[in-house]
Design a protein around this motif. Structure first.
Motif, PDB file in Angstrom:
ATOM      1  N   VAL A  52       0.857  -1.180   0.000  1.00 34.39           N
ATOM      2  CA  VAL A  52       0.000   0.000   0.000  1.00 34.39           C
ATOM      3  C   VAL A  52       0.893   1.230   0.000  1.00 34.39           C
ATOM      4  N   ASP A  53       0.561   2.221  -0.830  1.00 36.44           N
ATOM      5  CA  ASP A  53       1.372   3.434  -0.904  1.00 36.44           C
ATOM      6  C   ASP A  53       0.503   4.665  -0.669  1.00 36.44           C
ATOM      7  N   PHE A  54       0.946   5.824  -1.168  1.00 39.37           N
ATOM      8  CA  PHE A  54       0.242   7.079  -0.913  1.00 39.37           C
ATOM      9  C   PHE A  54      -0.696   7.487  -2.047  1.00 39.37           C
ATOM     10  N   THR A  55      -1.011   6.574  -2.928  1.00 37.72           N
ATOM     11  CA  THR A  55      -1.963   6.866  -3.992  1.00 37.72           C
ATOM     12  C   THR A  55      -3.307   7.272  -3.389  1.00 37.72           C
ATOM     13  N   GLY A  56      -3.830   8.431  -3.810  1.00 34.81           N
ATOM     14  CA  GLY A  56      -5.116   8.906  -3.321  1.00 34.81           C
ATOM     15  C   GLY A  56      -5.077   9.567  -1.956  1.00 34.81           C
ATOM     16  N   LYS A 109      -3.653  18.956  -0.136  1.00 34.93           N
ATOM     17  CA  LYS A 109      -2.462  18.661  -0.918  1.00 34.93           C
ATOM     18  C   LYS A 109      -2.483  17.193  -1.326  1.00 34.93           C
ATOM     19  N   LEU A 110      -2.544  16.938  -2.621  1.00 40.20           N
ATOM     20  CA  LEU A 110      -2.577  15.572  -3.146  1.00 40.20           C
ATOM     21  C   LEU A 110      -1.154  15.057  -3.310  1.00 40.20           C
ATOM     22  N   LEU A 111      -0.863  13.887  -2.715  1.00 41.78           N
ATOM     23  CA  LEU A 111       0.485  13.333  -2.735  1.00 41.78           C
ATOM     24  C   LEU A 111       0.667  12.328  -3.875  1.00 41.78           C
ATOM     25  N   ASP A 112       1.924  12.168  -4.290  1.00 40.16           N
ATOM     26  CA  ASP A 112       2.237  11.135  -5.279  1.00 40.16           C
ATOM     27  C   ASP A 112       2.357   9.790  -4.551  1.00 40.16           C
ATOM     28  N   TYR A 153      -3.467  14.625 -12.722  1.00 37.23           N
ATOM     29  CA  TYR A 153      -2.432  14.158 -11.792  1.00 37.23           C
ATOM     30  C   TYR A 153      -2.145  12.659 -11.890  1.00 37.23           C
ATOM     31  N   GLY A 154      -2.967  11.947 -12.650  1.00 33.89           N
ATOM     32  CA  GLY A 154      -2.786  10.500 -12.749  1.00 33.89           C
ATOM     33  C   GLY A 154      -3.131   9.770 -11.470  1.00 33.89           C
ATOM     34  N   ALA A 155      -3.934  10.389 -10.609  1.00 31.72           N
ATOM     35  CA  ALA A 155      -4.225   9.843  -9.285  1.00 31.72           C
ATOM     36  C   ALA A 155      -5.657   9.326  -9.201  1.00 31.72           C
ATOM     37  N   PRO A 156      -5.832   8.028  -9.019  1.00 31.86           N
ATOM     38  CA  PRO A 156      -7.174   7.480  -8.818  1.00 31.86           C
ATOM     39  C   PRO A 156      -7.604   7.627  -7.360  1.00 31.86           C
ATOM     40  N   ALA A 157      -8.903   7.532  -7.135  1.00 33.28           N
ATOM     41  CA  ALA A 157      -9.431   7.575  -5.770  1.00 33.28           C
ATOM     42  C   ALA A 157      -9.409   6.180  -5.157  1.00 33.28           C
ATOM     43  N   LEU A 158      -9.368   6.143  -3.837  1.00 35.59           N
ATOM     44  CA  LEU A 158      -9.494   4.885  -3.108  1.00 35.59           C
ATOM     45  C   LEU A 158     -10.968   4.513  -3.003  1.00 35.59           C
ATOM     46  N   ARG A 159     -11.254   3.233  -3.024  1.00 36.52           N
ATOM     47  CA  ARG A 159     -12.639   2.770  -2.959  1.00 36.52           C
ATOM     48  C   ARG A 159     -13.038   2.471  -1.519  1.00 36.52           C
TER      49      ARG A 159
END
Length: 299
Positions: A52-56, A109-112, A153-159
């Motif tokens: 698990v990373d910081f996506t979303g 602030k949206l993180l990578d 940003y290429g960032a999907p949301a978490l479900r």
């Protein structure tokens, strides 16, 4: 509350900001480290899917949060950010208070995926829902759609999961504020968790390894196997006190009170997932078990 109840969370966050401005990065790191192991992204594998990373994940001024979507959310819907009720910018809701459709201009602030880079800023238009009754949650509606955010940003949301997490579930608590990931298992479901004037139902108790700290309030609790959000991190017992601010106590079905010094908790989010309807509205109807605003007296 974690990170806690905003009285403490705001004070700690403000203090951290002051320290940072004074060049006290080492002091911040030391503060985080003294509260126990915080697993960095990529340290522990599971099933070959990668950690698990910081996506979303997003950072607030005083808390952590995440970009989330429900089972009925569409790419063209205005996106949602999930955090704690006690992280609300207008102050902590009182016991019994439910806030809906409150205008907001809060920024996130949206993180990578590494958590080391800010991709950009997301803007709220309103508080879709917030309460500290039965649960501890704020949902912000954004000015951007999921498609907008993914394109830019290429960032999907978490479900959000619609199912309750089982005790013993392997989880990650991902903090955008501290840019740290805490890893452990859920240990038990607590009938009632009481802190000050607030009481929460069916709270998630973490195993002792998850030593979340102030500033991790609002972090999503992610099921490692499904990658779905099953809860939101919100509190821990700091001082061993009984049912006081930042010192929650457990209350069982018979009314017996247990204090677990140094143990931390989160709130389940499956009810929120089930209440998200068309257009990402929180629909507080008969099929939604979330607390509802008090009726306005007539005349």
């Amino acid at each position: 509350m974690t990170r806690r109840l905003a009285g403490a969370a705001l004070a700690v966050a403000a203090g951290a900001a002051v320290l940072a401005a004074a060049g006290a990065g080492a002091a911040q790191a030391a503060q985080a480290a003294q509260h126990g192991p915080a697993a960095q992204a990529g340290q522990a594998g599971h099933g070959g899917r990668g950690e698990v990373d910081f996506t979303g994940i997003v950072a607030l001024s005083n808390c952590s949060g995440s970009l989330v979507r429900g089972p009925r959310s569409r790419d063209t819907d205005a996106a949602l950010v999930l955090t704690n009720g006690h992280c609300l910018e207008s102050g902590m809701p009182k016991a019994g208070q439910v806030i809906v459709d409150q205008p907001s201009t809060r920024a996130f602030k949206l993180l990578d995926p590494t958590g080391q880079k800010e991709l950009g800023s997301l803007q709220a238009t309103k508080v879709e829902y917030a309460t500290m009754t039965d649960t501890d949650v704020t949902v912000y509606r954004l000015s951007s759609t999921y498609a907008d955010i993914k394109k830019k940003y290429g960032a999907p949301a978490l479900r959000l999961s619609t199912a309750r997490p089982h005790d013993g579930t392997e989880i990650r608590v991902v903090s955008g504020y501290w840019k740290k990931i805490y890893g452990c298992k859920t240990e038990a479901t607590v009938h009632r968790l009481r802190e000050g004037e607030w009481t929460w139902k069916d709270s998630i108790r973490y195993a002792p390894e998850c030593q979340t700290i102030h500033g991790t309030s609002g972090s999503p609790i992610i099921d490692v196997r499904t990658r779905h959000v099953v809860g939101v991190n919100n509190t821990g017992n700091d001082d061993g006190e009984r049912c006081t601010l930042n010192n929650p106590c457990e209350v069982d079905r018979d009314g017996n009170v247990t204090v677990r010094h140094g143990i931390h908790y989160g709130q389940q989010t499956y009810l929120l997932a089930r209440c998200l309807g068309k257009g990402n509205d929180v629909v507080l109807g008969k099929s939604c078990a979330l607390p509802k605003p008090a009726a306005t007296p007539k005349g």
